[in-house]
Design a protein around this motif. Structure first.
Motif, short mmCIF file in Angstrom:
data_model
loop_
_atom_site.label_atom_id
_atom_site.label_comp_id
_atom_site.label_asym_id
_atom_site.label_seq_id
_atom_site.Cartn_x
_atom_site.Cartn_y
_atom_site.Cartn_z
N SER A 109 0.73 -1.26 0.04
CA SER A 109 -0.12 0.19 0.16
C SER A 109 0.81 1.45 -0.06
CB SER A 109 -0.77 0.05 1.07
OG SER A 109 -1.70 -1.17 1.11
N LEU A 171 -15.12 -8.94 1.28
CA LEU A 171 -15.35 -7.73 0.47
C LEU A 171 -14.14 -6.85 0.52
CD1 LEU A 171 -19.29 -6.99 0.92
CD2 LEU A 171 -18.07 -7.78 -1.37
N PHE A 172 -13.47 -6.56 1.86
CA PHE A 172 -12.45 -5.79 2.17
C PHE A 172 -11.32 -6.13 1.27
CE2 PHE A 172 -14.84 -3.76 5.74
CZ PHE A 172 -14.66 -2.40 5.48
N LEU A 174 -11.42 -8.02 -1.40
CA LEU A 174 -11.68 -7.67 -2.81
C LEU A 174 -11.37 -6.22 -3.09
CD1 LEU A 174 -14.74 -9.73 -3.66
CD2 LEU A 174 -12.44 -10.28 -4.44
N ALA A 175 -11.78 -5.24 -2.17
CA ALA A 175 -11.80 -3.96 -2.31
C ALA A 175 -10.12 -3.59 -2.40
CB ALA A 175 -12.31 -3.20 -1.17
N TYR A 176 -9.46 -4.44 -1.63
CA TYR A 176 -7.85 -3.89 -1.56
C TYR A 176 -7.36 -4.61 -2.91
CZ TYR A 176 -3.08 -4.33 -0.27
OH TYR A 176 -1.42 -4.03 -0.29
N PHE A 178 -8.68 -4.72 -5.85
CA PHE A 178 -8.98 -3.84 -6.83
C PHE A 178 -8.71 -2.21 -6.60
CE2 PHE A 178 -11.50 -7.64 -7.57
CZ PHE A 178 -11.37 -7.89 -8.89
N ALA A 180 -8.29 -0.02 -3.71
CA ALA A 180 -8.61 0.39 -2.43
C ALA A 180 -7.61 -0.02 -1.27
CB ALA A 180 -9.94 0.21 -1.92
N GLN A 181 -6.39 0.40 -1.61
CA GLN A 181 -5.46 -0.22 -0.74
C GLN A 181 -4.67 0.71 0.28
OE1 GLN A 181 -2.41 -1.16 -3.85
NE2 GLN A 181 -3.58 -2.67 -4.74
N VAL A 185 -8.66 -0.19 5.01
CA VAL A 185 -9.02 -1.36 4.22
C VAL A 185 -8.39 -2.58 4.97
CG1 VAL A 185 -9.32 -2.76 2.24
CG2 VAL A 185 -9.69 -0.31 2.21
N PHE A 189 -10.28 -5.61 7.31
CA PHE A 189 -9.98 -6.92 6.95
C PHE A 189 -9.70 -7.86 7.67
CE2 PHE A 189 -6.88 -9.99 5.00
CZ PHE A 189 -7.86 -10.91 4.63
#
Length: 457
Positions: A109, A171-172, A174-176, A178, A180-181, A185, A189
């Motif tokens: 990140s 979901l968190f 997946l967000a990371y 794609f 949202a790092q 997050v 997670f």
């Protein structure tokens, strides 16, 4: 140097596998553990030469603190507390894998490390499984140690809530994956993954604890293996894969030994059942230790069934003395070992081996069950659920669980501290059978009285 490191890792992998093979038999288990330990030591030392590795001071401090604590604990922990130690060490392994994942994700990140999408997926998987293993193992430890109630904890909409927590954690992830790092997050997670581990374990009752310990052992291995791939460390990949595979197979064997699916263990709240419906026929018939010893002295065959009560009383040495006194009188003595007797796989084998009882006298369920009908006496020492005939009757919470056929012996003596139910919270019909007598008291003291009675005959 890197070639040399890889060579040491290869030798380490070979010794891990060889050590695991040695652990499959009690006679060679100690040798296997020693080999695997030396292999891990070699892999740890050679890792210090890894190109670009830094923070040596912190690494050395961590090894000294962790290794020192483990040495002291392993020296002092009683055999009765071995299941708790296994549970907490499983958790520490999962926690370490989760911590590695957290560091790698936070570094990525911050733009300090490049990872492909595939490696990010592996890091997230390892982090999720490791966090669940850590918090779940901590709950298992607390239940085994008696810090919290060992019974299953249930509440309305439990499974939907558990699945919702897991889904949001994913979901968190997946967000990371794609984009949202951010630190937030990653934090959420792991918080949700840890929470899911707790929620996943609290509805599991004490009767299923051997399966749970094996399952989290497998989880830890998988987490370590995934993180090994993520950071490119062959030793972690191999160790994690071996532990994960062994833990998975052991979990399947434990569940089979209880005739329960893994789904029913995780979601069935088995330990929540306090007592089935129906009335227990018969009565409890107390007997003095000296009288039981006198009857055993004139038996042809005695089968001893050890359980957790023997571990609590640390009575394994007295069991050996009883065996020796009976054999002096020409009595054939065998030991019946149920796969899930005690609080972890192999618990009784370890205790009896510690007392020096020959391995060839220990028989598993399938080997010993046909012999109960020809046994003059079956001596049950602190075992409960694994000898409950209720498992043969439809409607019982234990129905279908393979048990030791203790009730088929001509005479049964049950050594028990009190009149409480087993770890699963179910009344034992064996105790009320016509051919059963209860010998109340601490197992070590009771066995000592039996040994003295035999010597005085």
């Amino acid at each position: 140097m890197e070639t040399f490191i890889q060579l040491v890792y290869f030798v380490t992998a070979f010794l891990f596998i060889l050590g695991l093979k040695q652990m499959s038999h009690p006679a060679t288990a100690k040798r296997g553990i020693v080999w695997a330990g030396y292999a891990m030591l070699a892999a740890t030392i050679v890792t210090f030469a890894w190109p670009g590795l830094g923070n040596f001071f912190l690494i050395i401090v961590g090894i000294l603190v962790g290794g020192g604590a483990a040495w002291v604990i392993a020296k002092k922990v009683a055999m009765t507390d071995m299941p708790q130690m296994v549970a907490i060490y499983n958790g520490m392994g999962g926690g370490a894998a989760g911590a590695i994942a957290a560091v790698e994700l936070l570094r990525h990140s911050a733009g300090q490390g490049e990872m492909t999408t595939g490696l990010l997926v592996l890091a997230l998987l390892g982090g999720l499984i490791g966090a669940v293993s850590f918090s779940g193992s901590m709950v298992a430890f607390a239940k085994l140690q008696g810090l919290v109630n060992s019974r299953a904890v249930t509440f309305p909409f439990q499974q939907p809530i558990n699945m919702a927590v897991l889904a949001v954690s994913v979901l968190f992830a997946l967000a990371y994956l794609f984009g949202a790092q951010g630190t937030g997050v990653v934090l959420w997670f792991f918080v949700l993954a840890l929470l899911f581990g707790v929620l996943m374990t609290i509805p599991i009752g004490g009767g299923d604890m051997p399966v749970v310990i094996s399952l989290y052992n497998a989880f830890t291995g998988l987490a370590v293996g995934f993180e090994g791939f993520a950071i490119g460390n062959p030793a972690m990949i191999i160790a994690g894969t071996v532990v994960g595979a062994a833990g998975t197979l052991l979990t399947i064997l434990m569940a089979k030994a209880m005739n329960r699916s893994l789904y029913s263990v995780l979601f069935g709240a088995f330990g929540a059942v306090e007592q089935e419906g129906g009335e227990i026929k018969g009565s409890l018939k107390p007997m003095e230790p000296e009288d039981a010893a006198s009857l055993m002295a004139f038996a042809n065959k005695v089968i001893i069934v050890p359980g957790y009560g023997m571990a609590v009383a640390q009575a394994q040495q007295k069991v050996k003395e009883l065996m020796e006194e009976l054999e002096k009188r020409g009595v054939e003595v065998k030991f019946a070992i149920h796969p899930v007797a005690g609080r972890m796989p192999g618990h009784m084998n370890v205790l009896l081996a510690e007392a020096g009882i020959p391995y060839e006298k220990l028989f598993d369920l399938d080997e010993i069950n046909p012999e109960f009908e020809t046994a003059d006496v079956a001596l049950v020492i602190g075992a409960n659920d694994v000898v409950n005939p209720a498992a043969r009757r439809e409607g019982s919470p234990l129905y279908g669980m393979p048990i030791l056929d203790v009730d088929k012996a001509k005479q049964v003596f049950v050594l028990k501290r009190g009149r409480g139910k087993g770890f699963a919270g179910i009344e034992n019909e064996l105790f009320y059978a016509d051919n059963t007598n209860m010998v109340y008291g601490d197992a070590s003291e009771t066995l000592n009285k039996m040994v003295q009675a035999l010597k005085n005959l």
